[in-house]
Design a protein around this motif. Structure first.
Motif, PDB file in Angstrom:
ATOM      1  N   GLY A 138       6.411 -10.216 -15.776  1.00  0.00           N
ATOM      2  CA  GLY A 138       7.152 -11.441 -15.498  1.00  0.00           C
ATOM      3  C   GLY A 138       6.315 -12.515 -14.845  1.00  0.00           C
ATOM      4  N   ILE A 139       5.151 -12.135 -14.287  1.00  0.00           N
ATOM      5  CA  ILE A 139       4.243 -13.108 -13.677  1.00  0.00           C
ATOM      6  C   ILE A 139       3.278 -13.620 -14.744  1.00  0.00           C
ATOM      7  CG2 ILE A 139       2.432 -13.493 -11.963  1.00  0.00           C
ATOM      8  CD1 ILE A 139       5.098 -13.125 -10.678  1.00  0.00           C
ATOM      9  N   LEU A 194       6.406 -16.319  -4.858  1.00  0.00           N
ATOM     10  CA  LEU A 194       5.366 -15.430  -4.329  1.00  0.00           C
ATOM     11  C   LEU A 194       5.006 -15.818  -2.898  1.00  0.00           C
ATOM     12  CD1 LEU A 194       3.018 -15.176  -7.451  1.00  0.00           C
ATOM     13  CD2 LEU A 194       4.515 -13.379  -6.548  1.00  0.00           C
ATOM     14  N   GLY A 195       4.885 -17.129  -2.656  1.00  0.00           N
ATOM     15  CA  GLY A 195       4.581 -17.605  -1.309  1.00  0.00           C
ATOM     16  C   GLY A 195       5.704 -17.314  -0.337  1.00  0.00           C
ATOM     17  N   LYS A 196       6.929 -17.445  -0.805  1.00  0.00           N
ATOM     18  CA  LYS A 196       8.086 -17.154   0.039  1.00  0.00           C
ATOM     19  C   LYS A 196       8.081 -15.696   0.477  1.00  0.00           C
ATOM     20  CE  LYS A 196      13.121 -16.688  -0.110  1.00  0.00           C
ATOM     21  NZ  LYS A 196      14.348 -16.782  -0.941  1.00  0.00           N
ATOM     22  N   GLY A 239       0.785 -11.542  -7.358  1.00  0.00           N
ATOM     23  CA  GLY A 239       1.280 -11.419  -8.721  1.00  0.00           C
ATOM     24  C   GLY A 239       0.727 -10.202  -9.421  1.00  0.00           C
ATOM     25  N   LEU A 240      -0.065  -9.400  -8.704  1.00  0.00           N
ATOM     26  CA  LEU A 240      -0.641  -8.175  -9.278  1.00  0.00           C
ATOM     27  C   LEU A 240       0.156  -6.957  -8.845  1.00  0.00           C
ATOM     28  CD1 LEU A 240      -4.466  -8.832  -8.807  1.00  0.00           C
ATOM     29  CD2 LEU A 240      -3.030  -9.326 -10.798  1.00  0.00           C
ATOM     30  N   ILE A 292       4.584  -5.835  -2.550  1.00  0.00           N
ATOM     31  CA  ILE A 292       4.503  -5.739  -4.010  1.00  0.00           C
ATOM     32  C   ILE A 292       5.808  -5.206  -4.586  1.00  0.00           C
ATOM     33  CG2 ILE A 292       3.220  -4.787  -5.956  1.00  0.00           C
ATOM     34  CD1 ILE A 292       1.671  -6.788  -4.166  1.00  0.00           C
ATOM     35  N   GLY A 293       6.375  -4.190  -3.944  1.00  0.00           N
ATOM     36  CA  GLY A 293       7.640  -3.643  -4.422  1.00  0.00           C
ATOM     37  C   GLY A 293       8.756  -4.671  -4.431  1.00  0.00           C
ATOM     38  N   LYS A 294       8.820  -5.478  -3.370  1.00  0.00           N
ATOM     39  CA  LYS A 294       9.839  -6.527  -3.300  1.00  0.00           C
ATOM     40  C   LYS A 294       9.640  -7.568  -4.398  1.00  0.00           C
ATOM     41  CE  LYS A 294      10.457  -6.107   1.719  1.00  0.00           C
ATOM     42  NZ  LYS A 294      10.196  -6.730   3.040  1.00  0.00           N
ATOM     43  N   THR A 295       8.373  -7.891  -4.678  1.00  0.00           N
ATOM     44  CA  THR A 295       8.079  -8.878  -5.723  1.00  0.00           C
ATOM     45  C   THR A 295       8.465  -8.341  -7.093  1.00  0.00           C
ATOM     46  OG1 THR A 295       6.212  -9.672  -4.391  1.00  0.00           O
ATOM     47  CG2 THR A 295       6.274 -10.328  -6.708  1.00  0.00           C
TER      48      THR A 295
END
Length: 343
Positions: free
Chosen positions: A116-117, A160-162, A290-291, A323-326
């Motif tokens: 999705g990124i 991502l910044g948030k 984003g990785l 990362i999991g949250k993203t």
């Protein structure tokens, strides 16, 4: 938790890297480190090998090498092997002070993007210079991973910044701004005008509008979003101005006679405090967000403090499951960029 470390990357590697890793190891008992590099160069520098493991490599990727070519042809380099370990689940994060382009390429092509990124963004934590500000730093992205960006990319950078600001810096409902050539809504080129409207339409983003480059360090926003070319140019201009001012102050003191030197001695504690607050080594490295795992890069000239603090930053990211949250957000919200023109 285990961090794969490129022990050979950086102007002063492996000495500075090993010293910084050992200091961080002593601070964080739940971290282990795999040190990738030349064992003959690394082993004599280790004072205590507790939770440190040397993984031998035979290739080196130097600062001047072409990044993509280097990671394709130097499979046994410390950068490639450390990134591969993260990809294979043998480590939880990858850290390097080496060739920036090679680290970014290894992150994108080996560790891999989150589904999705569209384009991962290089994310820096910068100091806030405003006296009395409630916060000491802010999140700034993309600082150079992509020379060109589209609307979708900047929207994703905002999210991502948030997440980074909330999870790593502990900021609740961070204020998000768009770097532009004016504060008014209608400023900028077609891209920035469209991005302004897009960010303003998101109910779950605390978007406060445009911010000019001259206001970056004044604490007006917790997250500043930009395309990579603009953000990198503004960052380098800011760094250059700071260095120039320090040079002028130093010259004025050295050539200002006895009164100037006495004044400096009286104000030395103040200068030291300011130096600590504005030292980027305090805030950790640049994260390629984003990785599928944390990939973090520090400056090639990083000192021991920068290495130690960057590992602390990675520790916070892992503990907070950034990362999991993203991944969960972009999996559960595929509609985020439905209104954006496709790549």
């Amino acid at each position: 938790m285990k961090i794969a470390v490129d022990a050979m990357g950086g102007d002063n590697a492996p000495k500075v890297v090993i010293e910084g890793v050992e200091q961080a190891r002593d601070l964080y008992p739940d971290l282990e480190f795999d040190l990738y590099g030349n064992p003959d160069a690394i082993k004599p520098l280790i004072k205590n090998d507790q939770r440190l493991h040397i993984i031998p490599t035979t290739d080196d990727i130097t600062m001047g090498e072409e990044p993509v070519r280097a990671i394709r042809h130097k499979k046994d380099s410390s950068i490639v092997k450390a990134a591969t370990a993260v990809k294979n689940g043998e480590a939880d994060a990858f850290f390097s002070a080496g060739n920036t382009g090679a680290v970014l390429a290894a992150g994108i092509f080996i560790v891999g993007r989150i589904k999705g990124i569209a384009r991962p963004g290089l994310t820096s934590v910068l100091p806030i210079a405003k006296p009395g500000a409630s916060r000491h730093s802010f999140v700034y992205l993309d600082t150079g991973a992509n020379a060109e960006s589209k609307e979708k990319n900047l929207l994703q950078y905002a999210y991502l910044g948030k997440f980074f600001s909330e999870s790593v810096l502990g900021v609740e409902n961070p204020r998000i701004a768009l770097l532009n050539n004016g504060a008014e809504e209608d400023k900028g080129d077609t891209l920035h005008k469209a991005v302004w409207q897009l960010l303003n339409a998101q109910d779950d983003l605390n978007f406060i509008g445009n911010i000019e480059s001259g206001d970056l360090l004044y604490g007006k926003a917790d997250v500043v979003v930009s395309d990579g070319w603009t953000a990198n140019a503004a960052l380098k201009a800011t760094e250059g101005t700071a260095k120039m001012m320090l040079t002028l102050i130093r010259h004025g003191i050295m050539n200002g006679g006895l009164r100037a030197k006495l004044g400096y001695l009286l104000l030395k504690p103040v200068f030291h405090k300011i130096g600590q607050a504005m030292n980027t080594s305090t805030y950790g490295g640049a994260v390629l967000l984003g990785l599928k795992a944390p990939v973090v890069k520090t400056h090639g000239a990083s000192d021991v403090l920068a290495i130690k603090n960057t590992i602390g930053q990675i520790h916070t990211m892992l503990k907070a499951d950034l990362i999991g949250k993203t991944v969960d957000f972009f999996t559960d919200n595929p509609e985020v960029d439905k209104s954006v023109k496709s790549e």
